[in-house]
Design an enzyme around this catalytic site. Structure first.
Site, short mmCIF file in Angstrom:
data_model
loop_
_atom_site.label_atom_id
_atom_site.label_comp_id
_atom_site.label_asym_id
_atom_site.label_seq_id
_atom_site.Cartn_x
_atom_site.Cartn_y
_atom_site.Cartn_z
N ASP A 619 16.20 5.65 77.14
CA ASP A 619 16.49 4.24 77.36
C ASP A 619 17.75 4.05 78.22
O ASP A 619 18.65 4.87 78.23
CB ASP A 619 16.67 3.50 76.03
CG ASP A 619 17.70 4.16 75.13
OD1 ASP A 619 17.73 5.40 75.08
OD2 ASP A 619 18.48 3.44 74.48
N GLU A 620 17.75 2.98 78.95
CA GLU A 620 18.93 2.41 79.60
C GLU A 620 19.63 3.34 80.59
O GLU A 620 20.85 3.42 80.64
CB GLU A 620 19.93 1.91 78.55
CG GLU A 620 19.32 0.82 77.67
CD GLU A 620 20.25 0.35 76.57
OE1 GLU A 620 20.20 -0.85 76.24
OE2 GLU A 620 21.01 1.16 76.02
#
Length: 966
Positions: A619-620
């Site tokens: 993620d991210e």
């Protein structure tokens, strides 16, 4: 009390410390005393300099872009961090409107000679700064033009700081945009670590309190936003921990309570701050239903609700106990059941009990029959039989020596019924994980997803890469010879861990402890899913492998490091780090991944359990400044709701990496930087498959347009964490299901248990996706018809939202709760945030409710529709909540689980005190002096009542006291 220690080291001392660490000098698990494997460095997986790690076209990443030139170096500069001065407004904050005497007075009144108090002055930046003039939140580069104003009050009663030869280090989870002071400046080190120091205009304290104004990004709505542990550092390197801030549990010791309009995220926010009266109103419907339930209704309510249960007549006396020994259950599982059973009833074999495997039953199903003469359990396999035994224990009501006569036929709704726990931001011990698994098993959750790594910590010993825990598992404070923060021996302090390593900011599981956890889980029919977050949220690994490169003699060796030393890309991650994203273009990254997979697979093999899923996080992996919250200051189409930045000052991750440029140039399958992320996923999947692991899982934001069939593993899964109450959150998930991914619903606005349990500043947790998630909200979640939730909930702003499913899907594998641990620093907080919400999660994961509607593309739900049977939902919740309060919480009490005791609701209408609870049946108290409490009963006069509270089901603990409005 203040703790002092000198942490300023010379360059020679720093290198000596690193080399000592490489020799296994001070290994500590932080999770127990078992240090097995602590000195076994295994195979050096970081010295392979020429392996072909490509799978698309045979790309050789061993040399392309990897020649750093020159001689090997033991330079530790990549592990040191100079502070970056933040924008300063040289004014006396006391002369401005952005100043408060409240916190100043609190600081002055503290008994400590040195003290710090943090205070929110204005939580709504648009009120403090006129958006039509400058400066304003947008011009100060606040994401989404959202900012707040705080005051930092420093007390020095004896003038010991008057010489100005010091810095004050502190944590701020909010990015500091501007410093309002002529006497002090603030610099950002990295992440949430900042320091304040006197300027040339500093005039000394002379017994006074000094105040510094800070303009911070977003707002502070929950007091757990205020991180503990401020510490002074003298120019000599001596460290003094400020005593009033050394508190993991009581933010009021070093902050001013958030009150009034500052408890609202914006002026006019519809979500009410929870009070006695708002709780009383919201609890009333379920309380009314619960009042109609009989004792038999409550005892016969099995949690999670079985597919079919028939209540007979009569009861079975279990006063003498029953036993699972000698049945078709394995010895380990029978022992696990008996250990739980012994907490609240006898375990002798007085009552006849049979428990057998019946392969003729449908897959995963079981039956349970209680008659007046005995108990019979059958399961399609041993796991199903174990679930039958847990349903039997669910019928037991502590203190009641009989069971109702019932016949149960049951099977799970979802194959994947999970709970995710972040042990990286703050470590959680072996004991905490075992206690959680005991309760997961009790309520038939079967997947424990452990988030073992992140920017702030690496929590599993990897014998072949000792620096991952020697450095990456510990957070501490040290300075290099230039006075800069160094990470040669540990990560820098983050998330309130402060200068020392004697708290849950540090710690890890030894390999032996992890093997023990795997076996513990297997006995309880739980699969442990290990997650190693990459390429982002990987700073602990990146720093540790920089230290390893130094230990091996070449600080710039890209066969060891996870980042390209020549990469000049400028980015800021979501947690405000300017480093820490793995580079997908260097051989060190893949050498590292192979070593981790190999060592972890070995632990599963040693435990005798299958490693079915390897979770890579994912993620991210982005620069926040390239996202939708910002705009170029010179753009011609600027809007008021974005922060202004100079876009030319920021890059995408890897944009300026020579190694990535070389890889792109040499590989026809990689056309641009944008393709590097899916390339990386495929490379990881290949290594997972090569290790014989069937499935790769990741979060949805790393997959881009990849199909599950594009990956080398037999299966691929997605943990879906996009918010539902957006224009796309409830529909984007269908694309993953339709592209072949095993899809697990983990949406934050319903299933993140690190969020507050009510909208009240005294609760704990982050709140970026929703203002609160209580047990009732989790219970009312519809996981297979996501648009339906628009009819039964509000969005983060407290407003109605609308959802229309736009595509069909192939179904979801299951659902999972998520506990992130940024604000969870103690075992008590761990249990408070998890329970009883975990039990509501188990209810929905196991059992589909009658009020849940089938998903139909094109069907619209909103606060204005009336398609969901809300009376049925209320009635269902009331039965669940009553059984929880009367039966299950007593079992949690017996197990030593310190669950959250919900704050009660109250009404004083017509001079009579009426009280209720989110969990009907919990004991309630009231007080006329705020100190001494009396058990509540209906008909109590409201005269003189000033405070209320609830108690645990066993009456031994009390919840938060609520003061009644006059």
């Amino acid at each position: 009390m203040m703790k002092k220690i000198s942490l300023k080291l010379t360059s020679a001392m720093l290198l000596s410390a690193v080399l000592a660490t490489a020799c296994g000098g001070s290994s500590s698990s932080g999770g127990g005393t078992d240090t097995s494997g602590g000195t076994d460095t295994g195979t050096d997986s970081g010295t392979d300099t020429g392996t072909d790690t490509g799978t698309d076209g045979g790309t050789d990443t061993g040399t392309d872009g990897g020649d750093t030139g020159g001689q090997p170096s033991d330079d530790t500069s990549a592990l040191s961090h100079a502070g970056k001065p933040l924008p300063q407004n040289a004014v006396n904050p006391a002369t401005t409107a952005l100043y408060s005497d409240t916190g100043r007075a609190k600081a002055a009144a503290l008994p400590d000679n040195l003290a710090v108090v943090y205070e929110v002055v204005e939580n709504h930046g648009s009120d403090a700064f006129d958006p039509s003039s400058t400066p304003n939140c947008a011009s100060m580069s606040a994401e989404y033009a959202s900012c707040s104003v705080t005051n930092l009050h420093i007390k020095d009663a004896n003038g010991v700081l008057n010489d100005g030869n010091w810095k004050l280090y502190f944590h701020s989870i909010r990015r500091i945009l501007r410093v309002d002071s002529e006497e002090f400046s603030v610099s950002l080190v990295n992440g949430d670590l900042n320091y304040l120091e006197p300027t040339a205009a500093f005039s000394g304290f002379d017994g006074n309190v000094k105040t510094i104004g800070l303009v911070t990004e977003f707002n502070h709505l929950i007091e757990s936003d205020f991180m503990p542990r401020y510490w002074l550092v003298r120019d000599t390197g001596e460290v003094t921990l400020i005593g009033n801030t050394d508190d993991d549990t009581d933010e009021s010791a070093y902050s001013v309570a958030i009150t009034g309009d500052n408890a609202k995220s914006y002026n006019g926010e519809p979500t009410p701050v929870a009070t006695a009266s708002t709780r009383f109103e919201s609890n009333s419907d379920a309380q009314a239903v619960a009042d109609t339930l009989t004792a038999q209704d409550i005892q016969a309510r099995i949690i999670p609700r079985p597919a079919n249960i028939t209540l007979g007549s009569g009861t079975l006396d279990i006063g003498g106990g029953f036993s699972f020994a000698g049945t078709d259950l394995s010895a380990e599982s029978a022992a696990a059941l008996q250990a739980r059973q012994a907490q609240f009833m006898g375990t002798s074999a007085s009552v006849p009990l049979s428990a057998s495997i019946d392969p003729s039953l449908a897959a995963s199903s079981y039956t349970l029959d209680v008659t007046t003469t005995g108990i019979s359990l059958s399961g399609a396999d041993e796991t199903a039989l174990f679930h039958a035994a847990q349903s039997l224990l669910a019928l037991v009501q502590p203190g009641v020596g009989s069971l109702p006569v019932v016949s149960v036929q049951d099977a799970p709704r979802f194959d994947f019924r999970g709970m995710h726990v972040d042990v990286a931001r703050n470590f959680h011990s072996v004991e905490s994980m075992q206690k959680l698994m005991d309760q997961m098993a009790a309520y038939k959750l079967n997947k424990l997803h452990i988030h073992l790594t992140d920017d702030e910590g690496w929590r599993l010993q990897i014998p072949s890469l000792p620096e991952l825990t020697d450095v990456g598992a510990n957070r501490g404070f040290a300075l290099d010879s230039d006075g800069n923060v160094t990470e040669t021996a540990s990560l820098m302090p983050q998330l309130g861990s402060g200068p020392f390593s004697n708290n849950q900011g540090s710690g890890f599981y030894t390999s032996a402890q992890f093997v023990s956890l795997l076996r513990y889980a297997a006995a309880r029919k739980i699969d442990v899913i290990p997650e190693f977050d990459m390429p982002a949220h990987a700073r602990a690994a990146v720093v540790a492998m920089r230290a390893r490169a130094v230990n091996l003699g070449d600080a710039d060796d890209i066969n060891v490091r996870l980042d390209d030393p020549a990469d000049t890309s400028r980015y800021l991650t979501i947690q405000h780090y300017d480093d820490g994203i793995m580079n997908p273009c260097i051989p060190g990254t893949y050498n590292f991944i192979e070593a981790v997979i190999g060592d972890v697979k070995g632990m599963y093999d040693q435990a005798g359990v299958e490693l079915d899923i390897f979770h890579m996080g994912g993620d991210e992996a982005r620069n926040v400044f390239t996202g939708g919250g910002f705009q170029d200051v010179n753009a011609g189409d600027k809007v008021s709701y974005r922060g202004d930045i100079n876009r030319s000052e920021w890059d995408f991750p890897w944009e300026n990496s020579p190694a990535c440029a070389a890889l792109i140039d040499s590989n026809p399958g990689i056309s641009s930087r944008e393709v590097l992320q899916p390339y990386f996923v495929k490379e990881v999947a290949q290594r997972v498959a090569d290790a014989g692991i069937p499935a790769l899982y990741a979060y949805q934001d790393i997959y881009d347009e990849l199909d599950a069939s594009d990956l080398a593993t037999q299966r691929a899964g997605v943990g879906y964490w996009e918010m539902l109450a957006t224009s796309t959150g409830y529909n984007n998930i269908n694309g993953f299901s339709n592209r072949g991914y095993e899809t697990v619903v983990s949406v934050p606005d319903f299933l993140y248990f690190d969020f507050p349990q009510e909208a009240n500043p005294e609760e704990r947790g982050y709140y970026w996706a929703t203002r609160f998630t209580d047990t009732r909200k989790v219970f009312g979640f519809a996981p297979e018809n996501l648009p339906q939730n628009a009819e039964t909930s509000v969005n983060r702003e407290g407003r109605s939202w609308s959802a229309t499913g736009d595509t069909a899907n192939q179904g979801f594998l299951g659902m999972q709760g998520q506990l992130w641990s940024e604000t969870v620093r103690t075992p008590e907080q761990f249990e408070y945030m998890l329970f009883p919400r975990v039990i509501a999660l188990a209810e929905r994961a196991w059992s589909r409710a009658e009020w849940e509607l089938d998903y139909v593309p094109g069907q619209t739900f909103s606060g204005d529709t009336n398609q969901v049977d809300k009376n049925a939902l209320t009635s269902d919740y009331a039965g669940f909540a009553a059984a929880l309060a009367v039966k299950e919480l007593r079992k949690l009490d017996a197990a030593g689980i310190r669950y959250r005791i919900p704050v009660p609701g109250a009404s004083t209408a017509a001079g009579s005190l009426s009280m209720n609870s989110e969990l009907p049946g919990l004991p309630l108290d009231y007080s006329t002096d705020g100190q001494n409490f009396t058990p509540y009963s209906a008909g109590t006069s409201a005269n003189g009542v000033v405070a209320i509270r609830a108690r645990s089901a066993d009456g031994q603990r009390s919840g938060r006291v609520e003061t009644l409005a006059p």
